[in-house]
Motif scaffolding. Structure first.
Motif, short mmCIF file in Angstrom:
data_model
loop_
_atom_site.label_atom_id
_atom_site.label_comp_id
_atom_site.label_asym_id
_atom_site.label_seq_id
_atom_site.Cartn_x
_atom_site.Cartn_y
_atom_site.Cartn_z
N SER A 126 0.82 -1.22 0.00
CA SER A 126 0.00 0.00 0.00
C SER A 126 0.85 1.27 0.00
N ILE A 127 1.90 1.28 0.82
CA ILE A 127 2.73 2.50 0.91
C ILE A 127 3.55 2.69 -0.35
N PHE A 128 4.14 1.60 -0.88
CA PHE A 128 4.90 1.72 -2.13
C PHE A 128 4.00 2.18 -3.27
N TYR A 129 2.77 1.68 -3.28
CA TYR A 129 1.81 2.04 -4.32
C TYR A 129 1.64 3.56 -4.40
N ILE A 130 1.34 4.18 -3.24
CA ILE A 130 1.08 5.62 -3.26
C ILE A 130 2.37 6.42 -3.40
N CYS A 131 3.46 5.90 -2.84
CA CYS A 131 4.76 6.60 -2.97
C CYS A 131 5.16 6.73 -4.43
N ILE A 132 5.07 5.62 -5.15
CA ILE A 132 5.48 5.62 -6.57
C ILE A 132 4.61 6.59 -7.37
N ILE A 133 3.29 6.57 -7.13
CA ILE A 133 2.40 7.47 -7.85
C ILE A 133 2.75 8.92 -7.56
N MET A 134 2.94 9.26 -6.29
CA MET A 134 3.23 10.64 -5.93
C MET A 134 4.61 11.08 -6.43
N ILE A 135 5.59 10.20 -6.34
CA ILE A 135 6.94 10.54 -6.81
C ILE A 135 6.94 10.78 -8.31
N ILE A 136 6.29 9.90 -9.08
CA ILE A 136 6.23 10.06 -10.53
C ILE A 136 5.57 11.39 -10.90
N ASN A 137 4.46 11.71 -10.22
CA ASN A 137 3.77 12.97 -10.50
C ASN A 137 4.63 14.18 -10.16
N LEU A 138 5.38 14.09 -9.08
CA LEU A 138 6.26 15.19 -8.70
C LEU A 138 7.41 15.36 -9.70
N ILE A 139 7.97 14.25 -10.14
CA ILE A 139 9.08 14.31 -11.10
C ILE A 139 8.62 14.95 -12.41
N LYS A 140 7.36 14.72 -12.80
CA LYS A 140 6.84 15.25 -14.06
C LYS A 140 6.55 16.75 -14.03
N LEU A 141 6.57 17.34 -12.84
CA LEU A 141 6.25 18.77 -12.75
C LEU A 141 7.23 19.59 -13.58
#
Length: 428
Positions: A126-141
């Motif tokens: 669960s934690i890796f799931y949301i971490c990866i999503i949030m990190i990817i979205n932040l990197i794309k900024l």
């Protein structure tokens, strides 16, 4: 739509997403108080199962729940990250997360190997799931602020915390030999406190201190480089610590200096507010930052002495730091979100922020929280006071639980009975 000081609420998640993470965190806080009443002063022995259980109830159940609530709200608002299908993502995170925390707490006390494996799957997934999503979205900024960069370092730290935790649960569950268990445990602890918790609070403060309290901005040197320095120092020390554990002594001194400097700078910023009125949230920030200074001071002294009471004081003050800031953010976020979502839906009868949670109500919680920390400190010297500390902890989080329920009921009541703006346009 609300937009100012670089904030945008266009992509803010439904209010239920934020409220339910706050609610589960408050319930875990009540559980922590109950555990304190049962475990009593055994919680001050860092190696005991009682201490490990309480620590993870607070860091996972309470702090991580509150911080997930903040991230779901702050990423779209502060960083401009669009989290698609936030309700679905919250469901995929929260249900296995809550079950995983409960399973892990049982594993610590029952020492059943398969419980550690189950907890690892639920929490890790669960934690890796949301971490990866949030990190990817932040990197794309395309454009980053100091806060968005800091949030990225905090999420990376959280990912490392979980990786280290999986090694430890794998060892406790009998899957791994655990040749580096002691070193990994130290790194896990340090990444959790200095990386995840401290970095997220620091990163959010770069934006909210100036925005909420109308203060001068942080120096660019601090806002740009402090999160990177902390993360880099943690990574380097973890690698070197596998060969020489003594390197953590030097790093802990550096962490203490950096975090103390940040706390003093933020306290100074709060004295430079352009709005002279002081509410409970300002005092929560002051209490939290003061607690951080005391935590770093006592931690630094333990480098030169083996007094266990100083280590306990350092843990208590760090918990006070983290929880104080969480409470400060809670009393800003919940009233604002209740008003904002109802107002954006067109209800001109939407309650004002002070009607959702009155400033005097937040101030009363400040006194309860302060009394809780004082009782914990005194219980190190007068053991029976631990019962007062546990009872006050239950009262503190029970107080917060009531405020969430009250805000939710007010929100639903306004939706059911409130009046909306009506735009009548006659076209000729």
């Amino acid at each position: 739509m609300f937009s100012q000081n670089g904030l945008s609420l266009d992509q803010a998640p439904p209010i239920s997403v934020v409220f339910r993470f706050f609610f589960s965190g408050a319930l875990f806080g009540i559980l922590a108080g109950i555990l304190i009443l049962f475990f009593q002063t055994a919680i001050f022995d860092a190696q005991s199962s009682e201490a490990v259980t309480l620590t993870h109830t607070l860091t996972l159940g309470v702090m991580l729940s509150f911080m997930f609530a903040a991230l779901f709200q702050m990423l779209p608002v502060i960083a401009g990250v669009t989290l698609t299908s936030p309700v679905r993502k919250a469901n995929f995170l929260q249900y296995p997360f809550v079950l995983g925390v409960i399973t892990l707490l049982l594993a610590f006390n029952l020492s059943v190997p398969w419980l550690f494996g189950t907890a690892s799957l639920l929490l890790g997934g669960s934690i890796f799931y949301i971490c990866i999503i949030m990190i990817i979205n932040l990197i794309k900024l395309p454009n980053h602020s100091s806060s968005s960069k800091g949030m990225l370092t905090a999420l990376l730290s959280l990912g490392i915390v979980i990786l280290l935790a999986l090694y430890m649960t794998g060892t406790l569950g009998g899957v791994l030999e655990g040749n580096h268990y002691t070193q990994v445990k130290t790194a896990h602890y340090s990444f959790g406190l200095f990386g995840w918790i401290s970095l997220l609070i620091i990163s959010i403060s770069f934006q909210v201190i100036e925005m909420f309290y109308v203060t001068p901005p942080y120096p660019k040197l601090v806002s740009k480089y402090l999160p990177l320095i902390l993360l880099g120092l943690l990574i380097i020390t973890t690698v070197l610590g596998l060969f020489d554990p003594a390197v953590w002594t030097i790093s802990n001194t550096l962490f203490a200096l950096l975090l103390t400097g940040y706390a003093l700078l933020t306290l100074k910023r709060l004295t430079q507010r352009k709005r002279p009125l002081t509410d409970a949230t300002v005092w929560f920030w002051r209490m939290g930052l003061g607690s951080l200074i005391l935590s770093m001071l006592t931690m630094s002294i333990t480098i030169f002495t083996e007094l266990t009471i100083l280590k306990s004081l350092s843990y208590i003050f760090f918990a006070s730091f983290a929880l104080s800031i969480v409470f400060a953010m809670f009393y800003k976020i919940v009233p604002f979100l209740t008003w904002f979502h109802l107002n954006s839906q067109g209800y001109f009868t939407a309650p004002m922020m002070h009607e959702v949670i009155h400033p005097k109500t937040a101030m009363k919680h400040l006194y309860i929280h302060l009394a809780t920390i004082v009782m914990f400190v005194l219980s190190l010297f007068i053991s029976p006071l631990i019962f007062a500390a546990g009872a006050l902890d239950i009262l503190s989080f029970g107080w917060m639980t009531y405020q969430i329920i009250h805000a939710h009921k007010l929100y639903k009541h306004t939706q059911e009975t409130g009046e909306k703006f009506e735009m009548n346009m006659n076209v000729k």
